[in-house]
Design a protein around this motif. Structure first.
Motif, PDB file in Angstrom:
ATOM      1  N   LYS A 140      48.255  36.940  32.346  1.00 46.78           N
ATOM      2  CA  LYS A 140      49.780  36.773  31.621  1.00 46.78           C
ATOM      3  C   LYS A 140      50.163  37.259  32.948  1.00 46.78           C
ATOM      4  O   LYS A 140      50.891  36.748  33.038  1.00 46.78           O
ATOM      5  N   ASP A 141      50.272  38.562  33.215  1.00 51.78           N
ATOM      6  CA  ASP A 141      50.937  39.095  34.910  1.00 51.78           C
ATOM      7  C   ASP A 141      51.267  37.322  35.996  1.00 51.78           C
ATOM      8  O   ASP A 141      51.776  36.851  36.240  1.00 51.78           O
ATOM      9  N   HIS A 142      49.842  36.937  36.018  1.00 54.45           N
ATOM     10  CA  HIS A 142      50.161  35.789  37.158  1.00 54.45           C
ATOM     11  C   HIS A 142      50.558  34.931  36.643  1.00 54.45           C
ATOM     12  O   HIS A 142      50.270  33.439  37.397  1.00 54.45           O
ATOM     13  N   GLN A 194      46.030  41.072  30.882  1.00 52.29           N
ATOM     14  CA  GLN A 194      46.942  42.070  31.709  1.00 52.29           C
ATOM     15  C   GLN A 194      47.287  40.756  32.687  1.00 52.29           C
ATOM     16  O   GLN A 194      48.412  39.977  32.660  1.00 52.29           O
ATOM     17  N   GLU A 195      46.231  41.005  33.191  1.00 53.67           N
ATOM     18  CA  GLU A 195      46.475  40.245  35.002  1.00 53.67           C
ATOM     19  C   GLU A 195      47.082  38.328  34.472  1.00 53.67           C
ATOM     20  O   GLU A 195      47.030  38.209  35.643  1.00 53.67           O
ATOM     21  N   ALA A 215      52.139  32.621  39.471  1.00 51.85           N
ATOM     22  CA  ALA A 215      52.393  33.431  40.665  1.00 51.85           C
ATOM     23  C   ALA A 215      52.006  33.509  42.134  1.00 51.85           C
ATOM     24  O   ALA A 215      52.409  33.790  43.257  1.00 51.85           O
ATOM     25  N   LEU A 248      54.732  38.642  43.217  1.00 48.98           N
ATOM     26  CA  LEU A 248      53.616  39.334  43.221  1.00 48.98           C
ATOM     27  C   LEU A 248      52.998  38.704  44.826  1.00 48.98           C
ATOM     28  O   LEU A 248      53.243  37.822  45.609  1.00 48.98           O
ATOM     29  N   VAL A 270      54.203  43.684  43.940  1.00 48.52           N
ATOM     30  CA  VAL A 270      55.553  43.653  43.445  1.00 48.52           C
ATOM     31  C   VAL A 270      55.877  43.774  43.901  1.00 48.52           C
ATOM     32  O   VAL A 270      56.738  45.570  43.861  1.00 48.52           O
TER      33      VAL A 270
END
Ligand SMILES: C[S@@+](CC[C@H](N)C(=O)[O-])C[C@H]1O[C@@H](n2cnc3c(N)ncnc32)[C@H](O)[C@@H]1O
Length: 373
Positions: free
Chosen positions: A157-159, A154-155, A10, A22, A36
């Motif tokens: 992974k999301d990034h 989670q963060e 991201a 993001l 997002v």
């Protein structure tokens, strides 16, 4: 920002704002919010609501303006691309965090580069983890708090921070080795190994009791290269205790540093003379006397039953005070050439840095030089 493994993160550089990105919305210097981008969503501020759809397709850094509700004014935001520095200023705080003035210095002292293998404990809010992930080859981050561990997992992974291995662990009692079956993001199923070869050449400890973790580092640090450690501790007693253990464990070149960042703003200040001060005092006195005189006339008129205030309406107004260098008055633009100015500096009263003591130490386990290699 690249997660240093080639995969899209991201934080990778992009020109244009797209759905699903993001993005960091800059409302003011101390109000930056992550979003997002979703074409159906709105970004609400006290000045009004900004639709995400008005951001899509615009270059990063663009200003988005809306007409303020009920007023003929505009309010605006800027949509920024994430960087480690901006993320640190906008991230959801789960703990105290390490800010840019500290993390940039620490990474430089630990010689962090794309071949570095770094250990970080604890992960906390992941502020430093994002900065490490941008620069180093691989980051092994440890957090014992289960909710914070899950949130960070989670963060990251999301990034798309693919060069980070996150492990849930109390490093002070259980050390840093990562084995199959541990609660970790390391994917043992993809590799035919039972234990991770960490070989860390840089270590960052942001823990309440780093002295308990230091003796456990030997089993995971690189043996044939120089390894650096930095302990981030808010009080000097902690520094003392860490140094004692570092020395016992054979760490050398121990040094403690405190970062005290200050931002100096350069501006011009009007030169104030003694004549200005005297003129100001005369003006105050003159106005006071005129006021007393006017009030006296008004009372007399009331007592004599004459129409009150007539005189004060017709009375010639005292001349307007010119610029008053000691208080309120006509506003003068900084640098106006009709006045005299001197160059001054002002220190920003508040800086975003979790002021702690940084204790650095270095170690080379195997000092043999293999000349014929
Ligand atoms: C101050 S925060 C770290 C902040 C982080 N450096 C950042 O920039 O966001 C300290 C973290 O260490 C974790 N922690 C404390 N003791 C620990 C231990 N023995 N093992 C692993 N994590 C620990 C805490 O749960 C907390 O989340």
């Amino acid at each position: 920002m690249r997660s240093n493994q080639g995969a899209m993160s991201a934080f990778d550089y992009k020109d244009v704002i797209q759905e699903g990105d993001l993005a960091l919305v800059w409302v003011s210097r101390d109000n930056i919010k992550p979003i997002v981008v979703d074409p159906k969503a709105m970004f609400n501020t006290r000045y009004g609501s900004f639709s995400h759809s008005s951001m899509i397709g615009k270059p990063y850094g663009s200003q988005i303006a809306i007409r303020t509700k009920g007023q003929n004014r505009f309010s605006f935001i800027h949509v920024m691309q994430p960087s480690a520095e901006l993320w640190t200023l906008s991230l959801p705080h789960r703990t105290q965090i390490v800010y840019t003035p500290d993390f940039s210095y620490i990474m430089q002292r630990l010689n962090c580069n794309p071949s570095s293998r770094v250990i970080e404990a604890g992960t906390g809010s992941g502020s430093f983890s994002h900065a490490f992930a941008r620069t180093v080859g691989h980051l092994y981050s440890y957090e014992f708090h289960s909710i914070r561990y899950e949130q960070a997992l989670q963060e990251f992974k999301d990034h798309g921070l693919e060069n980070v291995t996150l492990t849930q662990r109390d490093v002070c009692s259980d050390g840093f080795l990562i084995k199959e079956g541990n609660n970790t993001s390391f994917d043992f199923a993809k590799r035919s190994i039972k234990e991770v070869n960490i070989h860390a050449n840089a270590v960052f400890l942001d823990l309440p009791a780093p002295w308990d973790a230091i003796p456990l580092l030997d089993e995971v640090i690189a043996k044939n290269e120089k390894v650096g450690v930095c302990c981030f501790s808010p009080c000097i007693e902690q520094v003392d205790k860490s140094i004692e253990i570092l020395e016992k464990c054979g760490w050398k070149n121990i040094q403690m540093v405190e970062i005290q960042g200050r931002q100096y703003e350069s501006r011009r200040q009007m030169v104030r003379t003694l004549d200005d001060a005297l003129e100001r005092l005369r003006d105050v006195k003159r106005r006071k006397e005129e006021g007393i005189e006017r009030r006296k006339k008004m009372y007399d008129a009331v007592l004599k039953d004459e129409p009150a205030g007539e005189d004060s309406i017709d009375r010639p107004q005292p001349p307007k005070t010119k610029f008053n260098p000691f208080g309120k008055g006509i506003r003068v633009k900084e640098g106006d050439e009709h006045y005299q100015w001197k160059q001054v500096t002002r220190v920003e009263p508040e800086i975003k840095s979790h002021t702690s003591f940084l204790t650095f130490a270095f170690k080379v386990v195997d000092k043999t030089r293999y000349l014929n290699e």
